[in-house]
Design a protein around this motif. Structure first.
Motif, PDB file in Angstrom:
ATOM      1  N   GLN A   1      10.774 -18.157 -16.760  1.00  0.00           N
ATOM      2  CA  GLN A   1      10.754 -17.297 -15.575  1.00  0.00           C
ATOM      3  C   GLN A   1      10.027 -18.109 -14.511  1.00  0.00           C
TER       4      GLN A   1
ATOM      5  N   GLY B   1       6.601 -13.999 -17.923  1.00  0.00           N
ATOM      6  CA  GLY B   1       6.466 -12.802 -17.118  1.00  0.00           C
ATOM      7  C   GLY B   1       6.460 -13.093 -15.624  1.00  0.00           C
TER       8      GLY B   1
ATOM      9  N   ASP C   1       8.477   0.335  -8.603  1.00  0.00           N
ATOM     10  CA  ASP C   1       9.009  -0.759  -9.434  1.00  0.00           C
ATOM     11  C   ASP C   1       7.976  -1.867  -9.625  1.00  0.00           C
TER      12      ASP C   1
ATOM     13  N   TRP D   1      15.668  -7.547 -20.944  1.00  0.00           N
ATOM     14  CA  TRP D   1      14.619  -7.420 -19.936  1.00  0.00           C
ATOM     15  C   TRP D   1      13.729  -6.240 -20.307  1.00  0.00           C
ATOM     16  N   TYR D   2      12.412  -6.483 -20.186  1.00  0.00           N
ATOM     17  CA  TYR D   2      11.410  -5.453 -20.418  1.00  0.00           C
ATOM     18  C   TYR D   2      10.497  -5.379 -19.205  1.00  0.00           C
ATOM     19  N   VAL D   3       9.893  -4.208 -19.002  1.00  0.00           N
ATOM     20  CA  VAL D   3       8.912  -4.027 -17.938  1.00  0.00           C
ATOM     21  C   VAL D   3       7.599  -3.552 -18.567  1.00  0.00           C
ATOM     22  N   GLN D   4       6.508  -4.026 -18.006  1.00  0.00           N
ATOM     23  CA  GLN D   4       5.181  -3.640 -18.517  1.00  0.00           C
ATOM     24  C   GLN D   4       4.310  -3.163 -17.362  1.00  0.00           C
TER      25      GLN D   4
ATOM     26  N   PHE E   1      18.231  -0.700 -12.462  1.00  0.00           N
ATOM     27  CA  PHE E   1      18.246  -2.148 -12.632  1.00  0.00           C
ATOM     28  C   PHE E   1      19.555  -2.617 -13.261  1.00  0.00           C
TER      29      PHE E   1
ATOM     30  N   TYR F   1       7.403  -8.042 -15.333  1.00  0.00           N
ATOM     31  CA  TYR F   1       8.724  -8.055 -15.942  1.00  0.00           C
ATOM     32  C   TYR F   1       8.869  -9.263 -16.866  1.00  0.00           C
TER      33      TYR F   1
ATOM     34  N   CYS G   1      11.549 -11.383 -19.447  1.00  0.00           N
ATOM     35  CA  CYS G   1      12.859 -11.709 -19.973  1.00  0.00           C
ATOM     36  C   CYS G   1      12.662 -12.201 -21.410  1.00  0.00           C
TER      37      CYS G   1
ATOM     38  N   LEU H   1      14.444  -2.314 -20.615  1.00  0.00           N
ATOM     39  CA  LEU H   1      15.230  -2.004 -19.420  1.00  0.00           C
ATOM     40  C   LEU H   1      16.731  -2.131 -19.669  1.00  0.00           C
TER      41      LEU H   1
ATOM     42  N   LEU I   1      17.524 -10.546 -13.207  1.00  0.00           N
ATOM     43  CA  LEU I   1      17.380  -9.099 -13.053  1.00  0.00           C
ATOM     44  C   LEU I   1      17.498  -8.735 -11.581  1.00  0.00           C
TER      45      LEU I   1
END
Lengths: 115, 116
Positions: free
Chosen positions: B6, B109, B85, B35-38, B63, B89, B91, B47, B76
Motif C-alpha cells: 500500500q 495500511g 469513512d 479489503w478491510y477497514v479498522q 465501497f 484501510y 488490503c 469490506l 479501493l
C-alpha cells in the motif's frame, strides 16, 4: 449473529511475566486465527486452527508463545515470558472455512503493553 | 512468496469527492483479494473481496474495488467520500491454490482522512 469475542481488552504487564488471552469465535466457524498487530503495521498471522488442529504456526515464536483450541471452539493464546517487543494488539479472527474464499471476521483485540 | 504493498501511508480527500486507496500484490498463483477497514481501538471489518469473475467488485458502505491482473492491483474506490469513512484501510491477499493454508498477507495500511 454475535461477533468474535475477546478478553481482556487491555493488559499491562512487566517483562518476563506471563499473560493469556481468550477468544470465542462466531458460532459454527471452524477456522480460528490469532494475529499480532504492532503499531503502524498490518496484522501478522501467528497461528491458524482448523477445528482443534493447527494448520499453520510457522510465525509463532514457540519458545515463548503457545496457543490451544482444545474443543474446537474457544481458544487461548499465552505468552511466557513476555518481552518488550511483544507490545502489540492481539487479534482473533474466525471464518467458516480455512483455505477457501471466506472472509475472516475479527474481534476487537487485546492491547498488550509490556513495561 | 506473497506480499502486499500500500504505497500511501495517508490519503486526504474532501467530503463529497471521490477517493482511491491503492494496493498492489504479489502471489505465485491466482489471488484472492480483500479489503478491510479498522476504526480506532476496534478489530478489522470486512469490506469486500475479489475471488473470480467481474473485475469490479462492490462491497459495504458504497465501497468498490477494481481488480487489474496485468498491473497486479486492487485499488479501493468510493465515488463520494464521507467524513465517517475516515479510518485505517488494509488490503490483503491470499494464494488461491488449494495447497495454500489460506493464510492472509496484509499490507501496512493506509490512513484515510476525509475533511468536511
Amino acid at each position: 449473529e454475535a461477533g468474535v469475542a475477546q478478553s481482556p481488552r487491555y493488559k499491562i504487564i512487566e517483562k518476563r511475566q506471563s499473560v493469556a488471552f481468550w477468544c470465542n469465535p462466531i458460532s459454527g466457524h471452524a477456522t480460528l486465527y490469532w494475529y499480532q498487530q504492532i503499531l503502524g503495521q498490518g496484522p501478522k498471522l501467528l497461528i491458524q486452527f482448523q477445528n482443534n488442529g493447527v494448520v499453520d504456526d510457522s510465525q509463532l515464536p514457540k519458545d515463548r508463545f503457545s496457543a490451544e483450541r482444545l474443543k474446537g471452539v474457544d481458544s487461548t493464546l499465552k505468552i511466557q515470558p513476555a518481552k518488550l517487543e511483544d507490545s502489540a494488539v492481539y487479534l482473533c479472527a474466525s471464518s467458516l472455512g480455512g483455505a477457501g474464499n471466506q472472509p475472516q471476521h475479527f474481534g476487537d483485540g487485546t492491547r498488550l503493553s509490556i513495561l | 512468496a506473497q506480499s502486499v504493498a500500500q504505497p500511501e501511508d495517508q490519503v486526504n480527500v474532501a467530503e463529497g469527492n471521490p477517493l482511491t486507496v491503492k494496493c498492489t500484490y504479489s502471489v505465485s498463483g491466482n489471488p484472492y483479494l480483500f479489503w478491510y477497514v479498522q476504526y480506532p481501538n476496534r478489530g478489522l471489518q470486512f469490506l469486500l473481496k475479489y475471488i473470480t469473475g467481474d473485475n469490479l467488485v462492490k462491497g459495504s458502505y458504497g465501497f468498490e474495488a477494481e481488480f487489474n491482473k496485468s498491473q497486479t492491483s486492487f485499488h479501493l474506490k468510493k465515488p463520494s467520500a464521507l467524513v465517517s469513512d475516515s479510518a485505517l484501510y488494509f488490503c490483503a491477499v491470499r494464494d488461491a491454490r488449494p495447497s495454500n493454508t489460506g493464510k492472509l498477507i496484509f499490507g501496512q495500511g493506509t490512513t484515510l482522512q476525509v475533511k468536511p
